[in-house]
Design a protein around this motif. Structure first.
Motif, PDB file in Angstrom:
ATOM      1  N   THR A 181     -27.226  46.190 -40.403  1.00 51.70           N
ATOM      2  CA  THR A 181     -27.347  44.862 -41.012  1.00 51.70           C
ATOM      3  C   THR A 181     -26.927  43.739 -40.074  1.00 51.70           C
ATOM      4  N   GLY A 182     -26.285  44.074 -38.965  1.00 52.30           N
ATOM      5  CA  GLY A 182     -25.804  43.049 -38.044  1.00 52.30           C
ATOM      6  C   GLY A 182     -24.463  42.485 -38.476  1.00 52.30           C
ATOM      7  N   GLU A 183     -23.984  42.894 -39.636  1.00 53.01           N
ATOM      8  CA  GLU A 183     -22.707  42.402 -40.157  1.00 53.01           C
ATOM      9  C   GLU A 183     -21.560  43.038 -39.361  1.00 53.01           C
ATOM     10  N   SER A 184     -20.725  42.210 -38.717  1.00 50.91           N
ATOM     11  CA  SER A 184     -19.736  42.800 -37.819  1.00 50.91           C
ATOM     12  C   SER A 184     -18.475  43.261 -38.560  1.00 50.91           C
ATOM     13  N   GLU A 185     -18.165  42.619 -39.698  1.00 49.28           N
ATOM     14  CA  GLU A 185     -16.980  43.039 -40.458  1.00 49.28           C
ATOM     15  C   GLU A 185     -17.277  44.323 -41.225  1.00 49.28           C
ATOM     16  N   PRO A 186     -16.334  45.284 -41.260  1.00 49.61           N
ATOM     17  CA  PRO A 186     -16.560  46.478 -42.074  1.00 49.61           C
ATOM     18  C   PRO A 186     -16.716  46.103 -43.550  1.00 49.61           C
ATOM     19  N   VAL A 187     -17.594  46.805 -44.238  1.00 44.89           N
ATOM     20  CA  VAL A 187     -17.905  46.484 -45.635  1.00 44.89           C
ATOM     21  C   VAL A 187     -17.080  47.372 -46.564  1.00 44.89           C
ATOM     22  N   ASN A 188     -16.474  46.741 -47.575  1.00 45.96           N
ATOM     23  CA  ASN A 188     -15.720  47.474 -48.595  1.00 45.96           C
ATOM     24  C   ASN A 188     -16.676  48.226 -49.494  1.00 45.96           C
ATOM     25  N   LYS A 189     -16.499  49.517 -49.636  1.00 41.05           N
ATOM     26  CA  LYS A 189     -17.430  50.282 -50.459  1.00 41.05           C
ATOM     27  C   LYS A 189     -16.849  50.562 -51.838  1.00 41.05           C
ATOM     28  N   THR A 190     -17.721  50.789 -52.802  1.00 45.36           N
ATOM     29  CA  THR A 190     -17.284  51.097 -54.162  1.00 45.36           C
ATOM     30  C   THR A 190     -18.233  52.163 -54.724  1.00 45.36           C
ATOM     31  N   THR A 191     -17.950  52.629 -55.936  1.00 44.19           N
ATOM     32  CA  THR A 191     -18.861  53.616 -56.512  1.00 44.19           C
ATOM     33  C   THR A 191     -19.677  52.989 -57.646  1.00 44.19           C
ATOM     34  N   ASP A 192     -19.420  51.700 -57.941  1.00 48.95           N
ATOM     35  CA  ASP A 192     -20.083  51.067 -59.090  1.00 48.95           C
ATOM     36  C   ASP A 192     -21.585  50.913 -58.875  1.00 48.95           C
ATOM     37  N   VAL A 193     -22.312  50.967 -59.980  1.00 47.98           N
ATOM     38  CA  VAL A 193     -23.766  50.780 -59.933  1.00 47.98           C
ATOM     39  C   VAL A 193     -24.065  49.350 -59.464  1.00 47.98           C
ATOM     40  N   GLN A 194     -25.056  49.195 -58.605  1.00 51.26           N
ATOM     41  CA  GLN A 194     -25.402  47.891 -58.033  1.00 51.26           C
ATOM     42  C   GLN A 194     -26.743  47.413 -58.587  1.00 51.26           C
ATOM     43  N   PRO A 195     -26.981  46.093 -58.558  1.00 43.45           N
ATOM     44  CA  PRO A 195     -28.266  45.603 -59.068  1.00 43.45           C
ATOM     45  C   PRO A 195     -29.437  46.194 -58.291  1.00 43.45           C
ATOM     46  N   ALA A 196     -30.551  46.417 -58.982  1.00 40.05           N
ATOM     47  CA  ALA A 196     -31.700  47.065 -58.352  1.00 40.05           C
ATOM     48  C   ALA A 196     -32.239  46.258 -57.175  1.00 40.05           C
ATOM     49  N   ASP A 197     -32.097  44.901 -57.269  1.00 40.72           N
ATOM     50  CA  ASP A 197     -32.681  44.090 -56.193  1.00 40.72           C
ATOM     51  C   ASP A 197     -31.697  43.816 -55.048  1.00 40.72           C
TER      52      ASP A 197
ATOM     53  N   SER B  96     -26.864  56.297 -43.070  1.00 40.38           N
ATOM     54  CA  SER B  96     -26.869  57.121 -41.860  1.00 40.38           C
ATOM     55  C   SER B  96     -26.707  56.249 -40.616  1.00 40.38           C
ATOM     56  N   GLY B  97     -25.874  56.676 -39.690  1.00 45.12           N
ATOM     57  CA  GLY B  97     -25.719  55.970 -38.418  1.00 45.12           C
ATOM     58  C   GLY B  97     -24.621  54.925 -38.441  1.00 45.12           C
ATOM     59  N   THR B  98     -24.122  54.538 -39.644  1.00 41.17           N
ATOM     60  CA  THR B  98     -23.020  53.577 -39.693  1.00 41.17           C
ATOM     61  C   THR B  98     -21.705  54.337 -39.527  1.00 41.17           C
ATOM     62  N   MET B  99     -20.624  53.597 -39.317  1.00 41.12           N
ATOM     63  CA  MET B  99     -19.372  54.266 -38.934  1.00 41.12           C
ATOM     64  C   MET B  99     -18.257  53.969 -39.934  1.00 41.12           C
ATOM     65  N   VAL B 100     -17.532  55.023 -40.363  1.00 44.06           N
ATOM     66  CA  VAL B 100     -16.431  54.818 -41.302  1.00 44.06           C
ATOM     67  C   VAL B 100     -15.259  54.197 -40.551  1.00 44.06           C
TER      68      VAL B 100
ATOM     69  N   HIS C  64     -11.963  55.859 -51.378  1.00 42.09           N
ATOM     70  CA  HIS C  64     -10.575  55.452 -51.334  1.00 42.09           C
ATOM     71  C   HIS C  64     -10.390  54.530 -50.152  1.00 42.09           C
ATOM     72  N   ASN C  65     -10.283  53.234 -50.452  1.00 38.61           N
ATOM     73  CA  ASN C  65     -10.154  52.235 -49.371  1.00 38.61           C
ATOM     74  C   ASN C  65     -11.276  52.335 -48.363  1.00 38.61           C
ATOM     75  N   LEU C  66     -12.415  52.835 -48.776  1.00 39.39           N
ATOM     76  CA  LEU C  66     -13.493  53.119 -47.824  1.00 39.39           C
ATOM     77  C   LEU C  66     -14.120  51.825 -47.304  1.00 39.39           C
ATOM     78  N   LYS C  67     -14.050  51.668 -45.964  1.00 37.20           N
ATOM     79  CA  LYS C  67     -14.710  50.523 -45.334  1.00 37.20           C
ATOM     80  C   LYS C  67     -15.639  51.068 -44.268  1.00 37.20           C
ATOM     81  N   ILE C  68     -16.850  50.539 -44.229  1.00 34.93           N
ATOM     82  CA  ILE C  68     -17.836  51.070 -43.290  1.00 34.93           C
ATOM     83  C   ILE C  68     -18.405  49.950 -42.427  1.00 34.93           C
ATOM     84  N   GLU C  69     -18.485  50.221 -41.133  1.00 34.86           N
ATOM     85  CA  GLU C  69     -19.103  49.248 -40.218  1.00 34.86           C
ATOM     86  C   GLU C  69     -20.601  49.454 -40.235  1.00 34.86           C
ATOM     87  N   GLU C  70     -21.333  48.437 -40.647  1.00 36.11           N
ATOM     88  CA  GLU C  70     -22.776  48.617 -40.798  1.00 36.11           C
ATOM     89  C   GLU C  70     -23.566  47.773 -39.804  1.00 36.11           C
ATOM     90  N   ALA C  71     -22.878  47.327 -38.737  1.00 39.06           N
ATOM     91  CA  ALA C  71     -23.530  46.398 -37.797  1.00 39.06           C
ATOM     92  C   ALA C  71     -24.865  46.944 -37.280  1.00 39.06           C
TER      93      ALA C  71
END
Ligand code: ATP
Length: 919
Positions: free
Chosen positions: A183-199, A211-215, A173-180
């Protein structure tokens, strides 16, 4: 279905084979592969724990004892001593060589043991701050040590949580996670439950929480797929880096001071050696030993170790008072705190809530009962309230728009989740709505979780008869804004009289009750999702509830203690202004007449804000951004600010404050990581206790410095005086080594254990930039060095006059110096008050033990033939021993007089007395 069997084939690889693309699988397939189609049972968890191990990264290997021992040898003094040992050996002075080497060994061992103790203190703290996770297991929702997580566990994520393992998300629900970190990405990433491409690369695996990233915001739920070293972060870093050390600015200052001092002393030694060779005519051997004696005498070798142990003991004491220090420099700052800004709920109040009043359709109902027990009448005046459609609806809203669970544990009921929501469930039960059975008739389809900016929470529920309804609960001003109608006693709707309701809110709040409003909005049964915009207008008000959250008794006392200690206490709360004011008055805050709200704060410019921040003690309806502005304003007033916080948005204020304090129980991981202190019990009284310990540690550091430096000072001035005047040395180099190691270290060690002085919380805080090596300490060091110099020479001349024997004169000079040290120890224990009191003379057991040990060692030194040969000592008469003791008494009396005079003239050991912070 819960699963007890360990994971089968596919899941075997769950923690091992990373070719398994969890992000590319349907959530149900993930669960079936993990043999975890429902919450895990205790048995399944224990089987998986033994199979996959704990969810921890392997710790970096601790330095072994040998490495630590080696580290001790990397010390300037040790180099000086080893050089001296080599030269004495070359000169054929084997006795001296042996003694110097013995000193090297003892010095190394003492340092080794002390460092070990400091490390122990730190690792105990690490254990207390272990990360936690909210997990859904067979017995329900629990907060557990994150290390106990296993693949297949269901984990709930909230804002500010550090993701505890690699998780495949199933609900967002509106889940955004900081994955810096990953991945080094500074903007929080919008999360979803949809299946993602294998690659998909890591940053694109949007249905995974690593693990280790911050909600950052929103909530989520998912199943653990990898734990410990198998997680993505585990693969990258491999090891848990542990960088905690006991380094604080003061220790660094002292280290630097000791290094400079040593350098100056060595240069002085070389000059004196050269000058002496040219001028004094002393034999080379004697001159060399005199210079070695001088060098060793002047260097405060034991000081850094004593200071480290004093800090380590402070850290341990604070932890035993439920305040865990995360950043070491804060131990020094804590003692200087002049303003404490505290949250209200749970810190100043008990956070054991109970609904005591409800207002529906303009009628006030009183709710009786005790704690979370679901028994208690609902009264309308003195009569029992009749059940009404409106009361039923109010109870349903209270129970459904709610995430807490009530659990009976050993006879008492406990709340899993927010205590306020727990109280609402109890209220619903009292009104006849059973959250378990009746609640099941109304499953939740979607929700808008509570957040501090919105100040409300909403849920969308459907019954099994094609009815849909949104229930909303939140801060009354906010809910009243969103309502256009109200529900009447009969269940119909009528128009809303906002003013009348606002007056009711004020009435409840002025009783100190926390007020919540409940509202509803019937929706089309086909609606399955809910967003903030859906509920912003057109709601129907159901009523208000008033919750009692009594102040903590111990907080009232602690606030009084803080006021006595010149510390201003301010309450910064998200609650209603009138509730805050009523509670503030019960807590005994200084200024309870003026309350400033967050909205009013927004109107103020920097200058006005600074003024308000100083005057006002209660800030209501604030959001985390206000905390940051308040910290800065208070710091502009020269305050040393301690600020509490628990949410993810509190992190900037916690970082900016001089002492950021996070709540250990209800605090988010983000707040804990930003803070320098974590309270294990969320209790305001623990902050006051930590400040008290901070002041005690600082005083003990001051005492250790004031105790050790004059010994070095007295010894070195005596030697320089003797060399300059061409006199025999009153104490030999080896004897000085003996005094420094035996007398100084054993006696100074006791200062680390000194309890707080009685008046420690009766003085104003010291100024933030007070230097320990200034003012009073410098004066004391100089003055006592002089007293020691006089004592040493008096002993020498008196003994030469009485016995005409250099060995005896030196032995007496050493004994006199040690006796003066012992008495000085008693003087230094009370820097600002009289030392000759019953309490002062009795000392603590550790002081008496140390003094006993020193006396015993001095007797051996004086009377044991082995020592005579080694140290060139000679037995003394009883009269001579009396002389030594008398010199000590004189030192104590002189210092007592000095303390008395200082106090009369108003100059305390804390020179800060006159410098308030202006708050
Ligand atoms: P403090 O800041 O002292 O801890 P607080 O708990 O009242 O006080 P917030 O958590 O920011 O502060 O809450 C602000 C307001 O939002 C509360 O006074 C209450 O009216 C409302 N509120 C709090 N929790 C919830 C919740 N779970 N659901 C709906 N409304 C809530």
């Amino acid at each position: 279905m819960s699963s007890s069997e360990p994971p089968q084939s596919g899941s075997d690889e769950s923690s091992g084979n990373r070719e398994l693309h969890w992000h590319a699988m349907d959530a149900d397939k993930v669960r079936s592969d993990l043999s975890a189609t429902g919450p895990l049972t205790a048995q399944a968890v224990s089987e998986r724990l033994s199979k996959f191990g704990h969810n921890r990264l392997p710790e970096a290997r601790r330095r072994g004892p040998l490495a630590r021992l080696g580290n001790q040898l990397k010390n300037f003094l040790i180099y000086v001593l080893i050089t001296a040992a080599v030269i004495t050996a070359l000169l054929g002075h084997w006795v001296d060589t042996t003694v110097i080497l013995a000193v090297v060994v003892i010095q190394t061992l003492v340092g080794f043991i002390q460092e070990g103790k400091a490390e122990q203190a730190l690792s105990a703290i690490r254990h207390m701050l272990a990360p936690r996770a909210i997990v859904l297991r067979d017995g329900g929702q629990k907060k557990i040590d994150a290390a106990e997580l296993v693949p297949g566990d269901t984990v709930l994520l909230e804002p500010g949580d550090r993701v505890p393992a690699d998780i495949r998300l199933e609900r967002c629900h509106n889940l955004k996670i900081e994955e810096a970190v990953l991945t080094g990405e500074s903007e929080p990433v919008n999360k979803t439950t949809d299946v993602q491409p294998a690659d998909a690369v890591l940053g694109d695996q949007l249905n995974m929480a690593f693990s280790g990233t911050m909600v950052a915001t929103g909530t989520g739920r998912g199943v653990v797929v990898r734990t410990g070293p198998e997680t993505e972060i585990g693969r990258i870093s491999g090891l848990l880096q542990d960088t905690a050390t006991l380094k604080t600015p003061l220790l660094e200052q002292i280290d630097r001071f000791a290094r400079y001092l040593s350098l100056i002393i060595i240069v002085a030694g070389v000059v004196i050696f050269g000058g002496g060779l040219a001028l004094s005519g002393l034999p080379l051997r004697e001159l060399f030993m005199a210079v070695v004696g001088l060098t060793v005498a002047a260097i405060p070798e034991g000081l850094p170790a004593i200071l480290t142990i004093t800090l380590a003991i402070g850290v341990r004491r604070m932890a035993s008072r439920h305040a865990v220090v995360r950043r070491m420099p804060v131990i020094e700052t804590l003692g200087a705190v002049s303003v404490i800004c505290s949250d209200k709920t749970g810190t100043l109040t008990r956070n054991e809530m109970m609904v005591t009043a409800a207002v529906a359709a303009g009628k006030r109902l009183d709710i009786e009962g005790e704690g979370y027990e679901p028994e208690g009448d609902i009264r309308d005046g003195s009569d029992l309230a009749d059940g009404s459609a409106l009361l039923d609806e109010l109870a349903r809203a209270a129970a459904l728009c709610n995430d807490a669970h009530l659990e009976r544990h050993e006879g008492t009921i406990r709340v899993a989740g927010d205590p306020m929501e727990g109280a609402l469930k109890v209220f619903a039960q009292k009104a006849g709505f059973d959250p378990e059975t009746d609640g099941r008739q109304w499953p939740r389809a979607d929700e808008v979780p509570f957040d501090t900016d919105n100040r409300f929470m909403a849920t969308l529920n459907h019954d099994h008869h094609r009815h849909g309804v949104v229930y909303v609960k939140g801060a009354p001003e906010r809910i009243l804004e969103m309502c256009t109608g109200m529900v009447t006693d009969s269940g119909d709707t009528s128009s809303l009289d906002r003013e009348a309701w606002t007056a009711v809110v004020s009435e409840l709040a002025s009783e100190g009750l926390r007020v919540l409003a409940l509202a509803r909005w019937p929706v089309d049964p086909s609606q399955n999702t809910l967003a903030v915009e859906d509920v912003e207008e057109g709601l129907e008000l159901l009523g208000l509830v008033g919750l009692l959250d009594p102040p903590r008794q111990e907080a009232i006392q602690a606030i009084q203690d803080c006021h006595d200690a010149g510390i201003r206490v301010k309450m910064i709360t998200g609650d209603h202004a009138m509730t805050a004011s009523a509670i503030g008055a019960r807590l005994g805050l200084e200024n309870t007449t003026r309350v400033i709200t967050g909205k009013e704060l927004d109107q103020l410019d920097e200058k006005e804000l600074t003024q308000v921040a100083g005057d006002v003690d209660i800030f209501a309806r604030t959001s985390p951004e206000h905390k940051l502005r308040l910290v800065e304003a208070l710091q502009a007033l020269h305050g040393v600010v301690a600020m509490t916080g628990d949410g993810v948005n509190d992190a900037p204020a916690l970082k900016r404050a001089d002492v950021g304090i996070a709540m250990g129980v209800k605090g988010s991981e983000a707040a804990r990581e930003a803070a320098s202190v974590v309270l294990l019990d969320d209790n305001f009284a623990s902050i006051a206790a930590a400040v008290r310990e901070g002041r005690t540690v600082y005083a003990n550091l001051k005492k250790a410095i004031a105790f050790m430096l004059p010994i070095n000072g007295g010894e070195s001035i005596s030697l320089i005086t003797a060399l300059l005047l061409g006199l025999s040395l009153p104490i030999s180099a080896l004897q000085i080594l003996w005094v420094n190691l035996v007398g100084s270290v054993i006696l100074a060690m006791t200062l680390a254990f000194e309890p707080a002085e009685p008046g420690v919380m009766k003085r104003p805080p010291r100024p933030r930039d007070e230097s320990l090596l200034a003012g009073f300490v410098v004066w004391r060091v100089a003055f006592v060095s002089l007293l020691f110099l006089i004592g040493i020479f008096a002993a020498w001349y008196w003994a030469m006059f009485r016995f005409d024997n250099e060995a005896m004169a030196r032995t007496l000079a050493v004994n006199t110096l040690v006796a003066m040290e012992v008495f000085y120890l008693f003087a230094v224990r009370y820097l600002d008050t009289a030392s000759i009191t019953l309490r002062g003379v009795l000392g603590t057991p550790i002081v008496l033990l140390a003094v006993g040990a020193v006396i015993l060692l001095q007797l051996l030194f004086t009377y044991l033939p082995l020592f005579h040969q080694t140290f060139g000592t000679a037995p003394l008469t009883v009269g001579a021993l009396v002389f030594a003791g008398a010199a000590g008494v004189v030192v104590l009396l002189v210092l007592e007089l000095e303390t008395w005079l200082r106090r009369r003239w108003g100059k305390g050991a804390d020179d800060s007395v006159s410098s308030g912070s202006g708050l």
